[in-house]
Scaffold this motif. Structure first.
Motif, PDB file in Angstrom:
ATOM      1  N   UNK A 161      -3.165  13.341   9.911  1.00 18.12           N
ATOM      2  CA  UNK A 161      -3.014  12.151   9.946  1.00 18.12           C
ATOM      3  C   UNK A 161      -2.266  11.307   8.660  1.00 18.12           C
ATOM      4  N   UNK A 162      -1.772  10.392   8.949  1.00 20.60           N
ATOM      5  CA  UNK A 162      -1.298   9.715   7.647  1.00 20.60           C
ATOM      6  C   UNK A 162      -2.540   8.880   7.117  1.00 20.60           C
ATOM      7  N   UNK A 163      -2.698   8.916   6.027  1.00 16.42           N
ATOM      8  CA  UNK A 163      -4.008   8.496   5.126  1.00 16.42           C
ATOM      9  C   UNK A 163      -3.805   7.558   4.265  1.00 16.42           C
ATOM     10  N   UNK A 164      -4.508   6.645   4.143  1.00 14.59           N
ATOM     11  CA  UNK A 164      -4.617   5.516   2.733  1.00 14.59           C
ATOM     12  C   UNK A 164      -4.822   6.445   1.496  1.00 14.59           C
ATOM     13  N   UNK A 165      -3.709   5.720   0.581  1.00 12.94           N
ATOM     14  CA  UNK A 165      -3.971   6.295  -0.982  1.00 12.94           C
ATOM     15  C   UNK A 165      -4.141   5.267  -1.845  1.00 12.94           C
ATOM     16  N   UNK A 166      -3.489   4.127  -1.774  1.00 13.57           N
ATOM     17  CA  UNK A 166      -3.663   3.182  -2.637  1.00 13.57           C
ATOM     18  C   UNK A 166      -3.182   1.830  -2.254  1.00 13.57           C
ATOM     19  N   UNK A 167      -3.795   0.633  -2.555  1.00 16.02           N
ATOM     20  CA  UNK A 167      -3.522  -0.675  -2.002  1.00 16.02           C
ATOM     21  C   UNK A 167      -3.421  -1.690  -3.412  1.00 16.02           C
ATOM     22  N   UNK A 211       0.705  -1.443   0.028  1.00 12.68           N
ATOM     23  CA  UNK A 211      -0.012   0.059  -0.054  1.00 12.68           C
ATOM     24  C   UNK A 211       0.891   1.299  -0.021  1.00 12.68           C
ATOM     25  N   UNK A 212      -0.012   2.496  -0.279  1.00 17.26           N
ATOM     26  CA  UNK A 212       0.664   3.635  -0.186  1.00 17.26           C
ATOM     27  C   UNK A 212      -0.049   4.465   0.682  1.00 17.26           C
ATOM     28  N   UNK A 227      -6.914  -1.146   3.899  1.00 14.16           N
ATOM     29  CA  UNK A 227      -6.925   0.345   3.743  1.00 14.16           C
ATOM     30  C   UNK A 227      -6.689   0.993   5.186  1.00 14.16           C
ATOM     31  N   UNK A 228      -6.239   0.450   6.095  1.00 12.26           N
ATOM     32  CA  UNK A 228      -6.110   0.614   7.355  1.00 12.26           C
ATOM     33  C   UNK A 228      -4.494   0.621   7.676  1.00 12.26           C
ATOM     34  N   UNK A 229      -3.888   1.618   8.444  1.00 10.20           N
ATOM     35  CA  UNK A 229      -2.407   1.551   8.718  1.00 10.20           C
ATOM     36  C   UNK A 229      -2.342   0.514   9.492  1.00 10.20           C
ATOM     37  N   UNK A 230      -3.113  -0.129  10.296  1.00  9.41           N
ATOM     38  CA  UNK A 230      -3.014  -1.425  11.127  1.00  9.41           C
ATOM     39  C   UNK A 230      -2.831  -2.512  10.069  1.00  9.41           C
ATOM     40  N   UNK A 249       4.490   7.115   2.036  1.00  8.44           N
ATOM     41  CA  UNK A 249       4.829   5.912   2.359  1.00  8.44           C
ATOM     42  C   UNK A 249       4.493   4.847   1.973  1.00  8.44           C
ATOM     43  N   UNK A 250       5.410   3.818   1.644  1.00  9.33           N
ATOM     44  CA  UNK A 250       4.842   2.510   1.087  1.00  9.33           C
ATOM     45  C   UNK A 250       4.932   1.430   2.445  1.00  9.33           C
ATOM     46  N   UNK A 251       4.267   0.560   2.349  1.00  8.60           N
ATOM     47  CA  UNK A 251       3.978  -0.340   3.374  1.00  8.60           C
ATOM     48  C   UNK A 251       3.740  -1.789   2.767  1.00  8.60           C
ATOM     49  N   UNK A 252       4.231  -2.790   3.699  1.00  6.88           N
ATOM     50  CA  UNK A 252       3.817  -4.226   3.154  1.00  6.88           C
ATOM     51  C   UNK A 252       3.091  -4.778   4.469  1.00  6.88           C
ATOM     52  N   UNK A 253       2.288  -5.588   4.138  1.00 12.70           N
ATOM     53  CA  UNK A 253       1.607  -6.516   5.140  1.00 12.70           C
ATOM     54  C   UNK A 253       0.440  -7.254   4.514  1.00 12.70           C
ATOM     55  N   UNK A 254      -0.388  -7.763   5.361  1.00  8.54           N
ATOM     56  CA  UNK A 254      -1.802  -8.654   4.712  1.00  8.54           C
ATOM     57  C   UNK A 254      -2.451  -7.593   3.787  1.00  8.54           C
TER      58      UNK A 254
END
Length: 120
Positions: free
Chosen positions: A43-49, A34-35, A102-105, A94-99
């Motif tokens: 707050x940090x917000x969702x952009x795309x996944x 995700x981005x 749309x949520x930071x968690x 920010x890029x992120x990896x995980x399951x």
């Protein structure tokens, strides 16, 4: 997984940028990606996944139709193509990896962020 985001910069409104996120490790293809972005005072917000296979993508309403998320699992790289940029897109991305989701968690691993500034 270690993530390294790049490609940010200064661009005029209406312009384009492509962000990249390189991942280390052999398990990149097993993660949803995700981005997210954080603007000053927000707050940090969702952009795309995007799902692990790239078969499904999801966008925030504010970027839908302008941004495109994609991935190249052979290169362990995630992308965010940003077109028709607006001043309100100015943020650290920010890029992120995980399951995935749309949520930071929904993400376990985060890159260090890359600054995008859109001038009017």
């Amino acid at each position: 997984v270690q993530l390294q985001a790049s490609g940010g910069g200064l661009v005029q409104a209406g312009g384009s940028l492509r962000l990249s996120c390189e991942a280390s490790g052999r398990t990149f293809s097993s993660y949803g990606m995700g981005w997210f972005r954080r603007s000053p005072g927000k707050e940090r917000e969702f952009v795309a996944a995007i799902t692990w296979s790239g078969g499904s993508t999801y966008y925030a309403d504010s970027v839908k139709g302008r941004f495109t998320i994609s991935r190249d699992n052979a290169k362990n790289t995630l992308y965010l193509q940003m077109n028709s940029l607006k001043p309100e897109d100015t943020a650290v991305y920010y890029c992120a990896a995980g399951p995935g989701g749309r949520l930071r968690g929904d993400y376990e691993y985060w890159g260090q962020g890359t600054q995008v500034t859109v001038s009017s």
